[in-house]
Scaffold this motif. Structure first.
Motif, PDB file in Angstrom:
ATOM      1  N   UNK A   2      13.430  60.782  27.166  1.00 51.17           N
ATOM      2  CA  UNK A   2      12.395  60.982  26.177  1.00 51.17           C
ATOM      3  C   UNK A   2      12.449  59.949  25.053  1.00 51.17           C
ATOM      4  N   UNK A   3      11.443  59.939  24.245  1.00 51.18           N
ATOM      5  CA  UNK A   3      11.244  58.923  23.224  1.00 51.18           C
ATOM      6  C   UNK A   3      12.403  58.863  22.223  1.00 51.18           C
ATOM      7  N   UNK A   4      12.748  59.977  21.609  1.00 47.91           N
ATOM      8  CA  UNK A   4      13.775  59.954  20.568  1.00 47.91           C
ATOM      9  C   UNK A   4      15.160  59.703  21.157  1.00 47.91           C
ATOM     10  N   UNK A   5      15.403  60.216  22.332  1.00 44.14           N
ATOM     11  CA  UNK A   5      16.689  59.952  22.983  1.00 44.14           C
ATOM     12  C   UNK A   5      16.849  58.465  23.272  1.00 44.14           C
ATOM     13  N   UNK A   6      15.784  57.830  23.721  1.00 43.30           N
ATOM     14  CA  UNK A   6      15.821  56.386  23.983  1.00 43.30           C
ATOM     15  C   UNK A   6      16.041  55.611  22.685  1.00 43.30           C
ATOM     16  N   UNK A  58      14.625  58.785   2.267  1.00 36.86           N
ATOM     17  CA  UNK A  58      14.486  57.320   2.154  1.00 36.86           C
ATOM     18  C   UNK A  58      13.663  56.732   3.302  1.00 36.86           C
ATOM     19  N   UNK A  59      13.192  57.609   4.194  1.00 41.28           N
ATOM     20  CA  UNK A  59      12.284  57.222   5.284  1.00 41.28           C
ATOM     21  C   UNK A  59      12.914  56.246   6.274  1.00 41.28           C
ATOM     22  N   UNK A  60      14.115  56.563   6.711  1.00 38.33           N
ATOM     23  CA  UNK A  60      14.821  55.735   7.690  1.00 38.33           C
ATOM     24  C   UNK A  60      14.889  56.496   9.012  1.00 38.33           C
ATOM     25  N   UNK A  61      13.992  56.153   9.946  1.00 34.58           N
ATOM     26  CA  UNK A  61      13.938  56.885  11.210  1.00 34.58           C
ATOM     27  C   UNK A  61      15.253  56.775  11.985  1.00 34.58           C
ATOM     28  N   UNK A  62      15.859  55.610  11.993  1.00 33.22           N
ATOM     29  CA  UNK A  62      17.135  55.452  12.689  1.00 33.22           C
ATOM     30  C   UNK A  62      18.203  56.355  12.107  1.00 33.22           C
ATOM     31  N   UNK A  63      18.253  56.425  10.780  1.00 33.75           N
ATOM     32  CA  UNK A  63      19.223  57.299  10.107  1.00 33.75           C
ATOM     33  C   UNK A  63      18.923  58.761  10.405  1.00 33.75           C
ATOM     34  N   UNK A  64      17.638  59.112  10.439  1.00 28.55           N
ATOM     35  CA  UNK A  64      17.243  60.480  10.757  1.00 28.55           C
ATOM     36  C   UNK A  64      17.768  60.856  12.138  1.00 28.55           C
ATOM     37  N   UNK A  65      17.510  60.012  13.124  1.00 27.96           N
ATOM     38  CA  UNK A  65      17.924  60.322  14.489  1.00 27.96           C
ATOM     39  C   UNK A  65      19.437  60.396  14.617  1.00 27.96           C
ATOM     40  N   UNK A  66      20.140  59.473  13.989  1.00 26.29           N
ATOM     41  CA  UNK A  66      21.594  59.450  14.094  1.00 26.29           C
ATOM     42  C   UNK A  66      22.208  60.687  13.442  1.00 26.29           C
ATOM     43  N   UNK A 105      10.388  67.185  15.243  1.00 30.24           N
ATOM     44  CA  UNK A 105       9.984  66.834  16.603  1.00 30.24           C
ATOM     45  C   UNK A 105      11.194  66.316  17.389  1.00 30.24           C
ATOM     46  N   UNK A 106      11.962  65.436  16.765  1.00 32.65           N
ATOM     47  CA  UNK A 106      13.157  64.903  17.408  1.00 32.65           C
ATOM     48  C   UNK A 106      14.182  66.009  17.650  1.00 32.65           C
ATOM     49  N   UNK A 107      14.280  66.956  16.723  1.00 37.18           N
ATOM     50  CA  UNK A 107      15.209  68.082  16.871  1.00 37.18           C
ATOM     51  C   UNK A 107      14.927  68.831  18.170  1.00 37.18           C
ATOM     52  N   UNK A 108      13.673  69.146  18.397  1.00 31.58           N
ATOM     53  CA  UNK A 108      13.319  69.881  19.617  1.00 31.58           C
ATOM     54  C   UNK A 108      13.731  69.098  20.853  1.00 31.58           C
TER      55      UNK A 108
END
Length: 119
Positions: A2-6, A58-66, A105-108
């Protein structure tokens, strides 16, 4: 996949590349990161949730996912993550509303992946 996992896999590859190429600064940052997030007066899970709140703010998508992934691995529940997103709204308003939605969304997706991996 999936998108966030990738995206998360790509971020982790970039961490390795940066650590390899940057030398001591990268290694020092990683050492500080590991040390700061160890269990102490606050648990590792609580610290990851705090990092998630800041990452949204701070709007950091990479930080959010990590930090979302790390919080899930540390045992954070969907309710705890949702409350963390709600807390970021208090601190950052509209931008947190957008990035908080990304986090949920990424959480799910990441919970679904973890469930599939655990089978």
């Amino acid at each position: 996949m999936s998108v966030y996992s990738e995206k998360l896999d790509h971020i982790h590859k970039n961490y390795g590349l940066l650590t390899e190429k940057s030398g001591e600064p990268g290694k020092d940052f990683l050492s500080m990161h590991v040390s700061a997030l160890k269990d102490g007066a606050l648990s590792h899970k609580e610290k990851e949730l705090m990092c998630l709140c800041v990452a949204i703010s701070i709007r950091c998508e990479g930080c959010i996912l990590d930090h979302l992934s790390n919080a899930i691995d540390a045992g954070a529940t969907k309710d705890e993550i949702t409350e963390t997103v709600n807390t970021s709204l208090v601190m950052s308003g509209g931008p947190a509303y957008v990035y908080g939605g990304t986090a949920l969304e990424a959480m799910e997706e990441l919970f679904d992946k973890k469930k599939a991996d655990d089978k």
